[in-house]
Design a protein around this motif. Structure first.
Motif, mmCIF file in Angstrom:
data_model
loop_
_atom_site.group_PDB
_atom_site.id
_atom_site.type_symbol
_atom_site.label_atom_id
_atom_site.label_comp_id
_atom_site.label_asym_id
_atom_site.label_seq_id
_atom_site.Cartn_x
_atom_site.Cartn_y
_atom_site.Cartn_z
ATOM 1 N N VAL A 177 25.556 -1.756 94.821
ATOM 2 C CA VAL A 177 24.591 -0.779 95.331
ATOM 3 C C VAL A 177 24.077 -1.218 96.700
ATOM 4 O O VAL A 177 23.999 -0.409 97.635
ATOM 5 C CB VAL A 177 23.427 -0.595 94.339
ATOM 6 C CG1 VAL A 177 22.267 0.149 95.001
ATOM 7 C CG2 VAL A 177 23.894 0.168 93.101
ATOM 8 N N ARG A 178 23.751 -2.489 96.828
ATOM 9 C CA ARG A 178 23.240 -2.996 98.113
ATOM 10 C C ARG A 178 24.256 -2.771 99.228
ATOM 11 O O ARG A 178 23.910 -2.294 100.324
ATOM 12 C CB ARG A 178 22.901 -4.480 97.998
ATOM 13 C CG ARG A 178 22.279 -5.066 99.273
ATOM 14 C CD ARG A 178 22.195 -6.582 99.219
ATOM 15 N NE ARG A 178 23.524 -7.199 99.293
ATOM 16 C CZ ARG A 178 24.200 -7.356 100.437
ATOM 17 N NH1 ARG A 178 23.702 -6.911 101.586
ATOM 18 N NH2 ARG A 178 25.378 -7.931 100.426
ATOM 19 N N VAL A 200 24.632 1.016 100.084
ATOM 20 C CA VAL A 200 23.494 1.494 100.869
ATOM 21 C C VAL A 200 23.599 1.007 102.312
ATOM 22 O O VAL A 200 23.346 1.759 103.262
ATOM 23 C CB VAL A 200 22.169 1.047 100.223
ATOM 24 C CG1 VAL A 200 20.992 1.348 101.147
ATOM 25 C CG2 VAL A 200 21.969 1.750 98.880
ATOM 26 N N LEU A 252 25.848 7.074 96.525
ATOM 27 C CA LEU A 252 25.937 6.347 95.262
ATOM 28 C C LEU A 252 26.232 7.272 94.098
ATOM 29 O O LEU A 252 25.616 8.326 93.955
ATOM 30 C CB LEU A 252 24.615 5.620 94.986
ATOM 31 C CG LEU A 252 24.115 4.637 96.032
ATOM 32 C CD1 LEU A 252 22.746 4.092 95.618
ATOM 33 C CD2 LEU A 252 25.108 3.494 96.222
ATOM 34 N N ALA A 300 20.793 4.009 88.128
ATOM 35 C CA ALA A 300 19.700 4.627 88.886
ATOM 36 C C ALA A 300 18.586 3.625 89.157
ATOM 37 O O ALA A 300 17.925 3.677 90.203
ATOM 38 C CB ALA A 300 19.154 5.836 88.143
ATOM 39 N N ALA A 354 19.655 1.669 92.116
ATOM 40 C CA ALA A 354 19.562 2.502 93.306
ATOM 41 C C ALA A 354 18.113 2.609 93.781
ATOM 42 O O ALA A 354 17.819 2.485 94.979
ATOM 43 C CB ALA A 354 20.135 3.894 93.019
ATOM 44 N N HIS A 355 17.207 2.830 92.845
ATOM 45 C CA HIS A 355 15.790 2.937 93.182
ATOM 46 C C HIS A 355 15.285 1.636 93.801
ATOM 47 O O HIS A 355 14.551 1.653 94.807
ATOM 48 C CB HIS A 355 14.984 3.275 91.936
ATOM 49 C CG HIS A 355 13.511 3.353 92.165
ATOM 50 N ND1 HIS A 355 12.904 4.427 92.776
ATOM 51 C CD2 HIS A 355 12.521 2.467 91.878
ATOM 52 C CE1 HIS A 355 11.600 4.210 92.861
ATOM 53 N NE2 HIS A 355 11.340 3.036 92.319
ATOM 54 N N SER A 361 17.168 3.785 97.409
ATOM 55 C CA SER A 361 18.079 4.919 97.483
ATOM 56 C C SER A 361 18.039 5.672 96.155
ATOM 57 O O SER A 361 17.137 5.481 95.346
ATOM 58 C CB SER A 361 19.494 4.419 97.798
ATOM 59 O OG SER A 361 20.368 5.498 98.065
ATOM 60 N N ARG A 362 19.024 6.533 95.931
ATOM 61 C CA ARG A 362 19.109 7.273 94.673
ATOM 62 C C ARG A 362 20.548 7.698 94.438
ATOM 63 O O ARG A 362 21.389 7.686 95.337
ATOM 64 C CB ARG A 362 18.204 8.501 94.683
ATOM 65 C CG ARG A 362 18.579 9.545 95.706
ATOM 66 C CD ARG A 362 17.660 10.749 95.616
ATOM 67 N NE ARG A 362 17.994 11.761 96.599
ATOM 68 C CZ ARG A 362 18.940 12.674 96.449
ATOM 69 N NH1 ARG A 362 19.680 12.668 95.337
ATOM 70 N NH2 ARG A 362 19.188 13.575 97.375
ATOM 71 N N LEU A 363 20.812 8.092 93.211
ATOM 72 C CA LEU A 363 22.145 8.567 92.859
ATOM 73 C C LEU A 363 22.382 9.978 93.392
ATOM 74 O O LEU A 363 21.459 10.794 93.445
ATOM 75 C CB LEU A 363 22.329 8.575 91.342
ATOM 76 C CG LEU A 363 22.228 7.240 90.605
ATOM 77 C CD1 LEU A 363 22.598 7.424 89.140
ATOM 78 C CD2 LEU A 363 23.115 6.186 91.247
ATOM 79 N N GLN A 376 23.085 13.493 100.241
ATOM 80 C CA GLN A 376 23.239 12.064 100.436
ATOM 81 C C GLN A 376 21.971 11.502 101.063
ATOM 82 O O GLN A 376 21.448 12.064 102.015
ATOM 83 C CB GLN A 376 24.435 11.776 101.340
ATOM 84 C CG GLN A 376 24.690 10.279 101.557
ATOM 85 C CD GLN A 376 25.853 10.039 102.488
ATOM 86 O OE1 GLN A 376 26.411 10.972 103.030
ATOM 87 N NE2 GLN A 376 26.212 8.794 102.667
#
Length: 265
Positions: free
Chosen positions: A51-52, A55, A61, A97, A100-101, A105-107, A263
């Motif tokens: 995820v990192r 982003v 994501l 999720a 991501a949070h 960020s977010r899905l 996005q």
């Protein structure tokens, strides 16, 4: 002819000290990442790192939920009740999720993996369970599935935006399903053939099945498998070929006119 297309890859499929794929390189080449959620591959550390990296590269994501089958890499069909499917998909979306949070960020999308993807593509009750889990978590998420499949139909019926997916390096059967991986010719090893298949789906909305049958296959997103030894080289080649034909790249949430998801910017 499509003027833009999304490129996605299945990533985050390492586990502990065992490494799979060239995730960091591919994240510089794709527009969407389908990140394993721990049921077929991945672990909390791998999920957080993937995820990192996604982003940091500005890549959208997506959760890549699977049947609970680490030993079989999520590729073995299972007979599960619809409520079991709904709950295991919901569980995995929630896990990713969270990462991501935490990364600010977010899905954007959800793409089932392996046997879950294949079964939901043809089984209406399983497709409805997957779509129901996605909608229950966040109705703004995009559901990814094969064009004309039960999965896409279930997503549309649930009020979700859907992205029709094509595979550059997988062969197809006359009914539009992917050739089973148990067959020796399931994967396209020749990069010229794989590029030609991808361009045919994007430009003409069709694909030639294993027996020579031409079938409709309009796509919003193309999958590039990240576990092959030449995945990065193929991704670069495909990007170059698309650009040469005036076809741009855009993540699912940017290119789908009816999608409420976007996005993260």
């Amino acid at each position: 002819m499509a003027r833009t297309v999304d490129l996605n890859a299945d990533l985050g499929e390492s586990f502990g000290p065992w490494r799979m794929g060239e995730d960091e390189i591919l994240l510089g080449l794709v527009t969407s990442a389908n990140i394993a959620c721990g049921f077929h591959a991945g672990d909390p550390d791998v999920m957080a790192e993937t995820v990192r990296l996604a982003v940091s590269h500005g890549v959208a994501l997506g959760a890549h939920p699977s049947l609970p089958d680490r030993q079989g890499f999520g590729r073995r069909p299972m007979a599960l009740r619809p409520e079991e499917i709904r709950n295991l998909v919901l569980y995995q979306i929630g896990a990713l999720a969270g990462f991501a949070h935490a990364a600010g960020s977010r899905l954007v999308h959800v793409k089932p993996h392996g046997a879950l993807y294949g079964q939901a593509a043809s089984d209406a009750s399983m497709a409805e369970a997957v779509a129901g889990a996605v909608r229950a978590f966040d109705a703004k998420l995009i559901l990814v599935g094969p064009a004309g499949s039960q999965l896409v139909r279930a997503g549309q019926a649930a009020g979700l935006a859907v992205a029709r997916e094509g595979f550059a390096d997988r062969r197809y059967e006359p009914d539009g399903t992917l050739t089973p991986r148990s067959r020796p010719d399931a994967l396209i090893g020749n990069p010229d053939e794989a590029v030609a298949q991808a361009l045919n789906m994007v430009e003409r909305g069709e694909v030639t099945a294993r027996d020579g049958t031409v079938i409709a296959m309009p796509v919003d997103t193309l999958c590039l498998h990240g576990d092959g030894p030449d995945a990065a080289a193929f991704a670069r080649r495909l990007r170059m070929e698309l650009a040469g034909r005036g076809i741009g790249l855009a993540a699912m949430g940017e290119r789908l006119p009816d999608a409420t998801a976007r996005q993260p910017g």
